[in-house]
Design an enzyme around this catalytic site. Structure first.
Site, PDB file in Angstrom:
ATOM      1  N   ASP A 114      -9.689 -27.222 -62.000  1.00 27.03           N
ATOM      2  CA  ASP A 114     -10.028 -27.824 -60.146  1.00 27.03           C
ATOM      3  C   ASP A 114      -9.321 -28.689 -59.917  1.00 27.03           C
ATOM      4  OD1 ASP A 114      -9.626 -30.494 -62.356  1.00 27.03           O
ATOM      5  OD2 ASP A 114     -11.045 -30.903 -61.555  1.00 27.03           O
ATOM      6  N   GLU A 115      -8.443 -28.447 -59.863  1.00 26.32           N
ATOM      7  CA  GLU A 115      -6.945 -28.815 -58.611  1.00 26.32           C
ATOM      8  C   GLU A 115      -5.187 -28.277 -58.752  1.00 26.32           C
ATOM      9  OE1 GLU A 115      -4.998 -32.040 -60.319  1.00 26.32           O
ATOM     10  OE2 GLU A 115      -5.413 -32.287 -62.237  1.00 26.32           O
ATOM     11  N   ASP A 133      -7.560 -31.473 -55.096  1.00 29.25           N
ATOM     12  CA  ASP A 133      -8.586 -31.479 -56.009  1.00 29.25           C
ATOM     13  C   ASP A 133      -9.899 -31.972 -55.552  1.00 29.25           C
ATOM     14  OD1 ASP A 133      -9.338 -32.585 -58.488  1.00 29.25           O
ATOM     15  OD2 ASP A 133      -7.797 -34.538 -58.344  1.00 29.25           O
TER      16      ASP A 133
END
Length: 451
Positions: free
Chosen positions: A165-166, A71
Site C-alpha cells: 500500500d505504499e 501511502d
C-alpha cells in the site's frame, strides 16, 4: 467557479483535491495553504509520531522536490468499505476472528478509540466494543494494490513499491509531460479515488525521508509539500520517534539520554550517538536529522513470495514432529529472505492431511522481518490453532509474502532481538564459507527429511 473555489479554500472545505482545482488555484492566484495541507479527518488518528505544528503550509515551491511518497489510507479497511458501502462511518477492524489475532487495519472511526495496527484484536474490542471485525482478504487487497501501482507506473517508471500500500516515485522526468510535482500528486490522487474508490495521501519532498514524513503528516486523504528550503525547519518540529528507523524501544533509549526531538538529535555529537546506538545506527540518524538522505528511488522487480514445502512418505502424527519441520522451514525462508535482501510482512502456513485436505492460515506482522525467530513465533501460534488431523499430515509448508526491501525498512537494534538477528547472520556467513549442513539450530536435530 473561481468564486466558489475561493470560498472553499478560505473555509477549508475543498473536498477532494484534484488537478483541475489545483490548476484553477494556480491560475487565480488563490491561497494554496489549505489545499496543500487538506485532510478529511482530525489529527491524532494515526499511531505514527507526528507534530501538529508540522502539519501546515510550508510554501509552494516544488521546483526541487521530485520525490513523492504515496501511502494508501487504512488500505485494507478502505477496500472493505468500498466493497460494502453500508460500513462507511462505522468503526471497522480488519484482522483476526473470534477476538483473536491482531489488527491489520482499522477505519478512522475505530482509530478514534485508540485502535491501531498490530494491536491484539481482543484489546481493540475492549477499547471499541461496537467495532465490526472483518477477516483479512489478502487476494482482494493484492488485486487493488496492483491497480494502484498501475496508475503510479503510468506516471513514471521510477517507481519503488515498498509494500502492498505504499510507494516512492521520482517524477523528475515527468514534469514536462505531466506538470509540477504538486500537479502530478493531485492528479494521481484523483485517479486513484475515481477509478478505484479508495484514497491515498501523498508527501512531496526533496528526498525519500522528507516525502515519507510529509505523507504521514498529510494523512488521511491529503497531500503535503515540504519545499527543499524548508527541509530543516520541518524536521526540527518533529519528535525523535518520527525518524525513519526509530521504533518504540530505541525511542525510549534516546529519551533516557534526553534526546526527545529531532533538534535534540541533531545537536547530539555523533560520538555520543555511537555510544548510545552503535556506529551504523548513529551515522544513519546523524544524517537523517540533517535532512540528508541520498537513497535513490530504485525500481525493482518485487518478488511475490518466498516459501518452502515438505511432503512426507510417512505421514506425521505427532504435533512435536510437525513443529520441528515448521521451525526448519522458518529458517529456510529467513535464510532466503536475507540472501536476497527482502523482509516479509506476512507469514503463513500450509497443512495437508492424509485425505489431501489442505488448510492455510496467515498473519500480517507488526513489522517486516527476515529473522527466523520472529517468523517462528507467528508460525507456532498459527499451527497451535489448528487441530491435528487424525489421518496424519502429508505436507507442511511455510510461506512469506508481501515482501519489502530490507534496506528500505531501517530498524534500529533496540527494537529487534539483536542477538537473534546477529546469530542468524553469523550462521549465514558460516554456511556460505563451509557449507549448508555445518551449522543450524539445536532444536532441529532429528528433523524429518523432505521427500
Amino acid at each position: 467557479s473561481k468564486r466558489a473555489l475561493a470560498k472553499e479554500v478560505a473555509t477549508g472545505s475543498v473536498g477532494k483535491l484534484d488537478s483541475d482545482k489545483l490548476s484553477l488555484v494556480l491560475a487565480a492566484g488563490l491561497d494554496r495553504r489549505r489545499l496543500l495541507t487538506h485532510t478529511s479527518y482530525p489529527v491524532g488518528v494515526s499511531k505514527a509520531p507526528r507534530s501538529d505544528q508540522a502539519r501546515r503550509f510550508w510554501g509552494d515551491d516544488d521546483s526541487a522536490t521530485p520525490i513523492l511518497h504515496v501511502d494508501m489510507d487504512a488500505f485494507f479497511a478502505a477496500v472493505e468499505l468500498r466493497e460494502n458501502p453500508s460500513l462507511r462511518g462505522k468503526p471497522v477492524i480488519v484482522g483476526g476472528s473470534n477476538g483473536r489475532g491482531v489488527v491489520c487495519a482499522a477505519t478512522y472511526e475505530a482509530r478514534s478509540y485508540g485502535v491501531h495496527s498490530a494491536m491484539p484484536v481482543g484489546q481493540a474490542l475492549r477499547r471499541c466494543p461496537q467495532a465490526i471485525v472483518l477477516p483479512v482478504r489478502h487476494q482482494l487487497y493484492s488485486q487493488v494494490s496492483k491497480q494502484v501501482m498501475g496508475i503510479l507506473g503510468a506516471i513514471t517508471p521510477q517507481l519503488e513499491q515498498l509494500s502492498i500500500d505504499e510507494a516512492f516515485l521520482d517524477v523528475s522526468g515527468s514534469r514536462r509531460r505531466l506538470g509540477s510535482p504538486c500537479q502530478i500528486a493531485a492528479n494521481l490522487r484523483q485517479q486513484i479515488s475515481q477509478q478505484l474508490g479508495v484514497t491515498a495521501s501523498v508527501g512531496i519532498g526533496a528526498n525519500k525521508l522528507i516525502a515519507k514524513l510529509a505523507s504521514a503528516h498529510a494523512k488521511p486523504d491529503g497531500m503535503l509539500l515540504v519545499p527543499a528550503s524548508a527541509t530543516q525547519e520541518f524536521l526540527d518540529l518533529l519528535p525523535v520517534g518520527a525518524m525513519w528507523g526509530v521504533g518504540d524501544k530505541s525511542e525510549r533509549k534516546l529519551h533516557e539520554w534526553g534526546i526527545d526531538s529531532v533538534v535534540d538529535l541533531r545537536r547530539t555529537p555523533r560520538a555520543q550517538l555511537e555510544r548510545i546506538l552503535g556506529k551504523a545506527a548513529a551515522w544513519h540518524l546523524y544524517n537523517l536529522s540533517r535532512g540528508i538522505d541520498n537513497r535513490p528511488v530504485s525500481p525493482v522487480r518485487e518478488e511475490k513470495s518466498i516459501s518452502t514445502e515438505t511432503t512426507f512418505d510417512t505421514y506425521i502424527h505427532e504435533r512435536a514432529q510437525a513443529r520441528q519441520v515448521l521451525l526448519d522451514q522458518c529458517h529456510q525462508c529467513a535464510i532466503r529472505l536475507r540472501k536476497h535482501g527482502w523482509q516479509a510482512r506476512v507469514v503463513g502456513i500450509k497443512v495437508r492431511d492424509g485425505n489431501f485436505k489442505t488448510l492455510t492460515r496467515s498473519r500480517t506482522l507488526a513489522e517486516p522481518t527476515d529473522t527466523a525467530r520472529y517468523l517462528w513465533e507467528q508460525v507456532s501460534e498459527l499451527f497451535a490453532a489448528l487441530p491435528m488431523p487424525p489421518q496424519g499430515i502429508r505436507l507442511l509448508g511455510v510461506r512469506t509474502e508481501s515482501l519489502v526491501r530490507a534496506d528500505g525498512a531501517v530498524q534500529l537494534s533496540f527494537d529487534t532481538d539483536e542477538r537473534s538477528a546477529k546469530t542468524e547472520k553469523a550462521a549465514d556467513a558460516i554456511r556460505e564459507r563451509w557449507g549448508a549442513g555445518l551449522i543450524g539450530p539445536a532444536a532441529l536435530l532429528g528433523t524429518p527429511k523432505r521427500n
